[in-house]
Write a protein that holds these residues in place. Sequence first.
Motif, PDB file in Angstrom:
ATOM      1  N   MET A   1      -7.279   5.254  -2.310  1.00 33.95           N
ATOM      2  CA  MET A   1      -6.364   4.224  -1.881  1.00 33.95           C
ATOM      3  C   MET A   1      -5.786   4.628  -0.525  1.00 33.95           C
ATOM      4  O   MET A   1      -5.355   5.761  -0.345  1.00 33.95           O
ATOM      5  CB  MET A   1      -5.238   4.041  -2.897  1.00 33.95           C
ATOM      6  CG  MET A   1      -4.240   3.006  -2.462  1.00 33.95           C
ATOM      7  SD  MET A   1      -2.775   2.808  -3.500  1.00 33.95           S
ATOM      8  CE  MET A   1      -3.424   2.719  -5.125  1.00 33.95           C
ATOM      9  N   ASP A   2      -5.769   3.688   0.391  1.00 33.77           N
ATOM     10  CA  ASP A   2      -5.198   3.914   1.720  1.00 33.77           C
ATOM     11  C   ASP A   2      -3.696   3.661   1.648  1.00 33.77           C
ATOM     12  O   ASP A   2      -3.252   2.528   1.484  1.00 33.77           O
ATOM     13  CB  ASP A   2      -5.874   2.985   2.719  1.00 33.77           C
ATOM     14  CG  ASP A   2      -5.439   3.250   4.146  1.00 33.77           C
ATOM     15  OD1 ASP A   2      -4.382   3.871   4.360  1.00 33.77           O
ATOM     16  OD2 ASP A   2      -6.168   2.824   5.055  1.00 33.77           O
ATOM     17  N   ILE A   3      -2.890   4.718   1.776  1.00 29.46           N
ATOM     18  CA  ILE A   3      -1.436   4.611   1.622  1.00 29.46           C
ATOM     19  C   ILE A   3      -0.811   3.732   2.699  1.00 29.46           C
ATOM     20  O   ILE A   3       0.164   3.013   2.443  1.00 29.46           O
ATOM     21  CB  ILE A   3      -0.765   6.014   1.568  1.00 29.46           C
ATOM     22  CG1 ILE A   3       0.684   5.912   1.124  1.00 29.46           C
ATOM     23  CG2 ILE A   3      -0.859   6.707   2.903  1.00 29.46           C
ATOM     24  CD1 ILE A   3       0.860   5.542  -0.305  1.00 29.46           C
ATOM     25  N   LYS A   4      -1.379   3.742   3.906  1.00 33.43           N
ATOM     26  CA  LYS A   4      -0.839   2.914   4.991  1.00 33.43           C
ATOM     27  C   LYS A   4      -0.994   1.429   4.654  1.00 33.43           C
ATOM     28  O   LYS A   4      -0.053   0.646   4.826  1.00 33.43           O
ATOM     29  CB  LYS A   4      -1.537   3.247   6.310  1.00 33.43           C
ATOM     30  CG  LYS A   4      -0.989   2.492   7.486  1.00 33.43           C
ATOM     31  CD  LYS A   4      -1.666   2.902   8.776  1.00 33.43           C
ATOM     32  CE  LYS A   4      -1.125   2.084   9.935  1.00 33.43           C
ATOM     33  NZ  LYS A   4      -1.781   2.424  11.188  1.00 33.43           N
ATOM     34  N   ILE A   5      -2.156   1.039   4.166  1.00 34.84           N
ATOM     35  CA  ILE A   5      -2.386  -0.355   3.779  1.00 34.84           C
ATOM     36  C   ILE A   5      -1.503  -0.713   2.589  1.00 34.84           C
ATOM     37  O   ILE A   5      -0.897  -1.781   2.552  1.00 34.84           O
ATOM     38  CB  ILE A   5      -3.873  -0.601   3.473  1.00 34.84           C
ATOM     39  CG1 ILE A   5      -4.694  -0.476   4.756  1.00 34.84           C
ATOM     40  CG2 ILE A   5      -4.082  -1.973   2.838  1.00 34.84           C
ATOM     41  CD1 ILE A   5      -6.182  -0.543   4.561  1.00 34.84           C
ATOM     42  N   PHE A   6      -1.412   0.195   1.612  1.00 31.21           N
ATOM     43  CA  PHE A   6      -0.559  -0.036   0.445  1.00 31.21           C
ATOM     44  C   PHE A   6       0.883  -0.306   0.868  1.00 31.21           C
ATOM     45  O   PHE A   6       1.505  -1.272   0.424  1.00 31.21           O
ATOM     46  CB  PHE A   6      -0.628   1.175  -0.498  1.00 31.21           C
ATOM     47  CG  PHE A   6       0.302   1.060  -1.675  1.00 31.21           C
ATOM     48  CD1 PHE A   6      -0.106   0.394  -2.824  1.00 31.21           C
ATOM     49  CD2 PHE A   6       1.580   1.606  -1.628  1.00 31.21           C
ATOM     50  CE1 PHE A   6       0.753   0.269  -3.911  1.00 31.21           C
ATOM     51  CE2 PHE A   6       2.440   1.487  -2.708  1.00 31.21           C
ATOM     52  CZ  PHE A   6       2.026   0.818  -3.849  1.00 31.21           C
ATOM     53  N   LEU A   7       1.432   0.557   1.716  1.00 32.94           N
ATOM     54  CA  LEU A   7       2.825   0.397   2.157  1.00 32.94           C
ATOM     55  C   LEU A   7       3.021  -0.871   2.984  1.00 32.94           C
ATOM     56  O   LEU A   7       4.042  -1.553   2.845  1.00 32.94           O
ATOM     57  CB  LEU A   7       3.272   1.630   2.936  1.00 32.94           C
ATOM     58  CG  LEU A   7       3.460   2.896   2.106  1.00 32.94           C
ATOM     59  CD1 LEU A   7       3.778   4.096   2.993  1.00 32.94           C
ATOM     60  CD2 LEU A   7       4.542   2.703   1.055  1.00 32.94           C
ATOM     61  N   THR A   8       2.058  -1.206   3.822  1.00 31.99           N
ATOM     62  CA  THR A   8       2.152  -2.428   4.621  1.00 31.99           C
ATOM     63  C   THR A   8       2.220  -3.648   3.729  1.00 31.99           C
ATOM     64  O   THR A   8       3.072  -4.527   3.908  1.00 31.99           O
ATOM     65  CB  THR A   8       0.945  -2.538   5.577  1.00 31.99           C
ATOM     66  OG1 THR A   8       0.935  -1.411   6.449  1.00 31.99           O
ATOM     67  CG2 THR A   8       1.001  -3.820   6.392  1.00 31.99           C
ATOM     68  N   ILE A   9       1.339  -3.714   2.741  1.00 38.13           N
ATOM     69  CA  ILE A   9       1.325  -4.853   1.814  1.00 38.13           C
ATOM     70  C   ILE A   9       2.607  -4.874   0.989  1.00 38.13           C
ATOM     71  O   ILE A   9       3.234  -5.925   0.819  1.00 38.13           O
ATOM     72  CB  ILE A   9       0.078  -4.804   0.911  1.00 38.13           C
ATOM     73  CG1 ILE A   9      -1.184  -4.996   1.748  1.00 38.13           C
ATOM     74  CG2 ILE A   9       0.161  -5.863  -0.193  1.00 38.13           C
ATOM     75  CD1 ILE A   9      -2.473  -4.670   1.019  1.00 38.13           C
ATOM     76  N   CYS A  10       3.007  -3.710   0.486  1.00 42.11           N
ATOM     77  CA  CYS A  10       4.200  -3.626  -0.362  1.00 42.11           C
ATOM     78  C   CYS A  10       5.448  -4.095   0.391  1.00 42.11           C
ATOM     79  O   CYS A  10       6.213  -4.923  -0.110  1.00 42.11           O
ATOM     80  CB  CYS A  10       4.373  -2.196  -0.849  1.00 42.11           C
ATOM     81  SG  CYS A  10       5.722  -2.003  -2.027  1.00 42.11           S
ATOM     82  N   VAL A  11       5.650  -3.608   1.589  1.00 37.83           N
ATOM     83  CA  VAL A  11       6.829  -3.979   2.377  1.00 37.83           C
ATOM     84  C   VAL A  11       6.775  -5.455   2.763  1.00 37.83           C
ATOM     85  O   VAL A  11       7.780  -6.172   2.671  1.00 37.83           O
ATOM     86  CB  VAL A  11       6.966  -3.075   3.622  1.00 37.83           C
ATOM     87  CG1 VAL A  11       8.011  -3.601   4.586  1.00 37.83           C
ATOM     88  CG2 VAL A  11       7.300  -1.652   3.196  1.00 37.83           C
ATOM     89  N   THR A  12       5.611  -5.935   3.167  1.00 40.63           N
ATOM     90  CA  THR A  12       5.476  -7.333   3.572  1.00 40.63           C
ATOM     91  C   THR A  12       5.781  -8.285   2.423  1.00 40.63           C
ATOM     92  O   THR A  12       6.553  -9.236   2.574  1.00 40.63           O
ATOM     93  CB  THR A  12       4.053  -7.606   4.113  1.00 40.63           C
ATOM     94  OG1 THR A  12       3.795  -6.723   5.206  1.00 40.63           O
ATOM     95  CG2 THR A  12       3.907  -9.037   4.573  1.00 40.63           C
TER      96      THR A  12
END
Length: 92
Positions: free
Chosen positions: A1-12
């Motif tokens: 899992m790409d943590i940067k993509i995860f955090l971007t989606i989660c925050v958005t």
Amino acid sequence: MDIKIFLTICVTVFLAELGDKTQLATMLFAADKEVSKWTVFFAASAALVAASAIGVLAGSLLSNYLNPKHLSIMAGIGFILIGSWTLFSAAR
């Protein structure tokens, strides 16, 4: 899992949901003194998971037929239309 993509989606998604009709409806259910707050939490969570699953499935199906760039443009136009409609409705 790409943590940067995860955090971007989660925050958005988190920011998009703040103050949304969904959050307001959940607050109204939670305000009822006779309803378990855990029931409200789990029911609202299940509904958001189901809605997200539909979004993921629809996005993956559409990406088989449409260019992701075109999907982004369509989503942007959709947001502009919804925002315009909301502003127009509020101004009446």
